[in-house]
Write a protein that holds these residues in place. Structure first.
Motif, PDB file in Angstrom:
ATOM      1  N   MET A   1      46.144  38.098  47.931  1.00  0.00           N
ATOM      2  CA  MET A   1      45.440  39.295  47.497  1.00  0.00           C
ATOM      3  C   MET A   1      44.758  39.014  46.174  1.00  0.00           C
ATOM      4  O   MET A   1      45.362  38.424  45.258  1.00  0.00           O
ATOM      5  CB  MET A   1      46.408  40.471  47.381  1.00  0.00           C
ATOM      6  N   ALA A   2      43.494  39.426  46.062  1.00  0.00           N
ATOM      7  CA  ALA A   2      42.732  39.166  44.840  1.00  0.00           C
ATOM      8  C   ALA A   2      41.559  40.131  44.759  1.00  0.00           C
ATOM      9  O   ALA A   2      41.141  40.721  45.760  1.00  0.00           O
ATOM     10  CB  ALA A   2      42.229  37.720  44.806  1.00  0.00           C
ATOM     11  N   ALA A   3      41.026  40.265  43.561  1.00  0.00           N
ATOM     12  CA  ALA A   3      39.829  41.077  43.326  1.00  0.00           C
ATOM     13  C   ALA A   3      38.627  40.136  43.328  1.00  0.00           C
ATOM     14  O   ALA A   3      38.176  39.673  42.280  1.00  0.00           O
ATOM     15  CB  ALA A   3      39.935  41.825  42.004  1.00  0.00           C
ATOM     16  N   ALA A   4      38.111  39.832  44.521  1.00  0.00           N
ATOM     17  CA  ALA A   4      37.024  38.872  44.648  1.00  0.00           C
ATOM     18  C   ALA A   4      35.789  39.346  43.882  1.00  0.00           C
ATOM     19  O   ALA A   4      35.417  40.525  43.919  1.00  0.00           O
ATOM     20  CB  ALA A   4      36.680  38.670  46.122  1.00  0.00           C
ATOM     21  N   GLY A   5      35.168  38.418  43.155  1.00  0.00           N
ATOM     22  CA  GLY A   5      33.963  38.731  42.409  1.00  0.00           C
ATOM     23  C   GLY A   5      34.196  39.410  41.079  1.00  0.00           C
ATOM     24  O   GLY A   5      33.237  39.765  40.380  1.00  0.00           O
ATOM     25  N   PHE A   6      35.445  39.604  40.697  1.00  0.00           N
ATOM     26  CA  PHE A   6      35.763  40.303  39.444  1.00  0.00           C
ATOM     27  C   PHE A   6      36.149  39.272  38.383  1.00  0.00           C
ATOM     28  O   PHE A   6      37.169  38.578  38.521  1.00  0.00           O
ATOM     29  CB  PHE A   6      36.915  41.282  39.665  1.00  0.00           C
TER      30      PHE A   6
END
Length: 220
Positions: free
Chosen positions: A40-45
């Motif tokens: 799980m990750a905040a892609a593009g952040f």
């Protein structure tokens, strides 16, 4: 997960270590363990894409091959961020928040005998026994990302890490050998709560009190 705010790779390795030490309460062998990984990750952040790469590389290309453990299945959730308005109507400002890189690991393996599984319950009817703390951190006592530092409003520091695969494998092998020789009555991980939380949980399970001697920790 909070470890990823400091070191995403260490956080991912610790997630694998947590899953494996929990699983080894059962009578299993390391080379038969398979993992399911949920990234799980905040892609593009910000720098989260780089943190995710570091975490995946650390586990998929380094740690698990060193342990002889494979990850045949998993999934990803790469939208761990949200935007919202804050303030009075007409004066609201746009806010954005994101979760750190997180690896959720499930570990599974066949067990040779389900009756040989250990629990945290302190066994009181087998005569005198001892509780041993096996420190896989080799005395580093790293507290970065811990609940203790959060309680004191502090951040940073060195994070716990599964950075010695041979030591970890040896510890699991020793655990299996001790089990085979009938030397183990109970088993619990120290985890985030520390030694005292682990002892209390074992006492709760055993419906007993504890009279703890700290002589072995007298130099620390």
């Amino acid at each position: 997960t909070p470890l990823a705010l400091i070191d995403a790779a260490a956080s991912a390795r610790m997630a694998v270590g947590e899953a494996l030490t929990n699983l080894f309460a059962a009578d299993v062998k390391l080379d038969e363990v398979r993992l399911s990984a949920n990234w799980m990750a905040a892609a593009g952040f910000g720098d989260e894409d780089a943190a995710l790469y570091d975490a995946v590389h650390a586990v998929g290309m380094e740690l698990c091959p060193a342990l002889g453990v494979s990850i045949p299945v998993g999934k990803d959730s790469l939208s761990m961020q949200t935007r919202y308005s804050s303030g009075e109507a007409g004066k609201a400002t746009q806010q954005q928040t994101a979760s750190p890189v997180s690896l959720i690991v499930s570990a599974f393996a066949r067990t040779r005998d389900v009756r040989r599984a250990l629990t945290p319950q302190l066994v009181l009817d087998q005569g005198d026994s001892e509780i041993w703390l096996l420190d896989l951190g080799a005395g580093h006592d790293r507290l970065g990302g811990s609940s203790l530092l959060q309680a004191f409003g502090r951040s940073g520091g060195d994070t716990p890490d599964l950075d010695d695969a041979p030591r970890f494998s040896s510890a699991l092998a020793a655990l299996g050998e001790a089990r085979d020789n009938g030397l183990l009555l109970a088993y619990h991980d120290r985890s985030d709560g520390g030694a005292f939380a682990a002892l209390l949980e074992m006492a709760f399970a055993g419906h007993c009190g504890l009279d703890i001697g700290l002589d072995g920790w007298g130099d620390n």
